[in-house]
Design a protein around this motif. Structure first.
Motif, PDB file in Angstrom:
ATOM      1  N   ARG A 151      -5.581   7.295   5.000  1.00 33.96           N
ATOM      2  CA  ARG A 151      -4.727   7.988   5.643  1.00 33.96           C
ATOM      3  C   ARG A 151      -5.041   8.163   7.188  1.00 33.96           C
ATOM      4  O   ARG A 151      -5.067   9.195   7.728  1.00 33.96           O
TER       5      ARG A 151
ATOM      6  N   GLU B 201       0.834  -1.238  -0.042  1.00 37.11           N
ATOM      7  CA  GLU B 201      -0.035  -0.101  -0.156  1.00 37.11           C
ATOM      8  C   GLU B 201       0.884   1.304  -0.051  1.00 37.11           C
ATOM      9  O   GLU B 201       0.398   2.418  -0.054  1.00 37.11           O
TER      10      GLU B 201
ATOM     11  N   VAL C  87      -5.662   4.302  -0.536  1.00 31.59           N
ATOM     12  CA  VAL C  87      -5.404   3.844   0.756  1.00 31.59           C
ATOM     13  C   VAL C  87      -5.903   4.714   1.829  1.00 31.59           C
ATOM     14  O   VAL C  87      -5.533   6.066   1.516  1.00 31.59           O
TER      15      VAL C  87
ATOM     16  N   LYS D  49      -4.643   3.186  10.205  1.00 31.47           N
ATOM     17  CA  LYS D  49      -3.829   2.582   9.177  1.00 31.47           C
ATOM     18  C   LYS D  49      -2.202   2.916   9.687  1.00 31.47           C
ATOM     19  O   LYS D  49      -1.446   1.944   9.598  1.00 31.47           O
TER      20      LYS D  49
ATOM     21  N   GLU E 281      -1.614   0.317  12.380  1.00 27.52           N
ATOM     22  CA  GLU E 281      -1.275  -1.171  11.559  1.00 27.52           C
ATOM     23  C   GLU E 281       0.275  -1.240  10.890  1.00 27.52           C
ATOM     24  O   GLU E 281       0.891  -2.134  10.906  1.00 27.52           O
TER      25      GLU E 281
END
Ligand code: 4UU
Length: 557
Positions: A502, A471, A500, A506, A509
């Motif tokens: 922001r 990603e 993807v 995320k 992760e």
């Protein structure tokens, strides 16, 4: 201008490390000390179990190991042993026995993942690995990946292998009838003793080739500088001598020279701890009456601020030495206010084996924030970006020259032209200046390197990992500063692929994903910032300085 050390040059003998520490010095150990029991006094003590080596035991254990290497592993001059272990008193006989047998030690961070370890062990072409039971699975997997046979993985430390498959290093004895009792002769100037890993000014970690002479010189330079701090070896002034806390990892050049080697040369007792825990450290200082310690800034912070410190009697401590990362004056003052002891500073790099500058304890208060003057046998220049020499008070890149400067990066001869100037100065990649008295101040860093708690983090390595994520479109890792903890931390500026999210989720992760792939000190503790584009110059080179400035502004806000 060229800055020269104000100390008289020392004669650096053309001997290998073993000869310096165990032969030239042995006579002094026997004759010079007032206390005739000196040879029996412990040099290295295990802070957890109390087991110890005195000079004679250390020498004999190292010799047996060296003979075992020759006899059982057909050890030849230049063969490399990987050492993958936290601090253990066994580090000393394993390293020195390897040197006796003409070998080279490639010392690795014990928190490395399989991939990180395999990279270093393969790059330095190790013939075997010495590790501890707790790290055996990592060592075995790395060994398997790079084709090192299982029986070449041996153990050090107090735990034995319950399966009996992996020998303890003390079991590797000479079984041969051949006379293997002679030391393998090396050329001290050319032949290598240690390979420590550093990313230098750019790119991935590389093997820093340290010859015997590099280490011999630095031990002598360092020892002569520290004598000015009033230390007494065992059997010294009051028959007791000074004791140090050996918490700096031996695999890193700061612990390797300033503790592992200097302890044998100078005879200041070392109480070894495998890992820094403030409470254990305080208890050992109290119980053993420790008088000094070489540490990085975060440990200084612990002594200055942590409540645990009040529960122990640390009155035996005379001073602390900080190095490996920037130290603020506020911390120096905070230690003084709490413990009434000086905190002085040293400066150096893996490439200079390591110490180039060392502050005397007598000058800590006069020149706070300074890393001290050049050590004996050293010269320096401060230059601007065009290589023009600057003078007193002007900030520029610091270049150094002396007998402790390394032989180059392993397998990377093409880097020499950017690493050394035409007249043989090593370009440190650090920015600083000298005052009129020859005291140096480190003010910034030109190179890419990040120092987390004194440990190296190479931005290029983290960027390489991040770019492997499906990603992520682009990444730039820079040092951010955690004010509360007073330390540098790696932060990444990320460009995500289209679509993807922001989000904070995320970011978390991705931070966890990186953490699963790297040693703990390389985690993205400075967080993730999403951006649209990584700033680059017309030829595509990342303009890190732009993002570094942005991080400075953010961290100040
Ligand atoms: C600001 O960290 C080291 C060696 C450290 C050392 C420190 C004091 C040894 C002896 C001593 O007395 O080696 P490396 O290769 O891991 O990292 C080198 C880099 C330097 O280029 C500089 O950026 O670590 C940083 N550094 C310091 N920065 C080292 N010492 C300092 C310092 N202040 N005192």
């Amino acid at each position: 201008m060229v800055f020269k050390s104000s100390h008289a040059d020392l004669a650096i003998p053309e001997v290998d490390i073993w000869t310096l520490l165990f032969e030239r010095h042995e006579k002094e150990w026997k004759d010079d000390k007032a206390d005739t029991t000196n040879n029996m006094t412990e040099l290295f003590i295990d802070g957890e179990t109390g087991s110890a080596y005195n000079f004679t035991q250390l020498k004999n254990t190292a010799l047996n190991f060296g003979k075992g290497l020759k006899s059982q592993w057909s050890w030849k001059k230049g063969d490399v042993l990987g050492i993958f272990s936290p601090n253990s008193i066994d580090y000393a006989p394993v390293a020195f026995g390897t040197l006796w047998a003409g070998g080279v030690c490639s010392t690795a961070n014990p928190t490395y993942t399989v991939k990180e370890l395999a990279f270093q062990m393969k790059d330095s072409k190790v013939k075997g690995i010495a590790t501890q039971l707790a790290m055996l699975p990592t060592a075995l997997e790395a060994a398997q990946q790079i084709g090192i046979p299982e029986d070449r993985i041996i153990l050090i430390g107090h735990d034995r292998d319950p399966s009996g498959k992996h020998q303890h290093f003390t079991q590797l004895k000479s079984t041969s009838l051949l006379n293997l009792s002679y030391q393998t002769r090396v050329d001290p100037k050319k032949d290598l003793a240690f390979l420590v890993y550093s990313s230098g000014t750019t790119g991935l970690p590389k093997g820093v080739m340290l010859s015997h002479t590099n280490i011999v010189a630095n031990v002598l330079q360092f020892s002569s500088a520290e004598k000015r701090s009033g230390l007494h070896c065992m059997g010294g002034q009051d028959g007791k001598g000074d004791k140090q806390l050996a918490v700096l990892p031996f695999y890193h050049v700061y612990g390797l020279t300033c503790i592992l080697h200097a302890t044998v040369w100078d005879g200041y007792q070392a109480i070894a701890l495998p890992k820094f825990e403030l409470e254990k450290a305080c208890k050992l200082i109290q119980d053993y009456q420790v008088t000094f310690a070489y540490v990085p800034p975060p440990i200084i912070l612990g002594f200055a601020k942590h409540p645990i410190v009040d529960r122990y009697d640390l009155s035996s401590l005379k001073w602390l030495n900080s190095g490996a990362a920037p130290l603020t004056k506020e911390l120096v003052d905070a230690v003084w206010e709490r413990l009434t002891i000086p905190t002085k500073q040293g400066y150096g790099l893996s490439e200079t084996a390591p110490v180039t500058h060392m502050q005397s304890v007598l000058e800590w208060a006069k020149f706070k924030g300074s890393v001290g003057p050049l050590m004996a046998n050293m010269e320096a220049k401060v230059v601007d970006l065009d290589g023009k020499e600057l003078s007193v008070g002007e900030d520029g890149e610091i270049w150094v020259r002396g007998p402790n400067v390394f032989q180059g990066y392993l397998n990377r001869p093409e880097l020499a032209k950017d690493t050394f100037s035409e007249c043989g100065f090593f370009k440190t990649g650090d920015i600083g200046h000298s005052d009129s008295k020859g005291n140096f101040y480190i003010t910034d860093r030109l190179k890419e390197l990040i120092k987390y708690k004194g440990f190296q983090v190479a931005p290029a390595e983290l960027e390489g990992i991040l770019l492997g994520h499906s990603e992520i479109a682009d990444a730039c890792v820079i040092p951010a500063f955690d004010r509360e903890r007073s330390e540098e931390v790696p932060r990444v500026y990320l460009v995500m692929k289209e679509g993807v999210p922001r989000t904070d989720e995320k970011a978390k992760e991705l931070i966890d994903w990186v953490a699963s792939k790297v040693a703990p000190h390389k985690q993205l503790r400075g967080g993730i910032r999403f951006i649209d584009e990584v700033p680059k110059n017309p030829s595509g080179k990342i303009l890190r300085r732009v993002l570094k400035e942005q991080a400075k502004k953010e961290d100040r806000a």
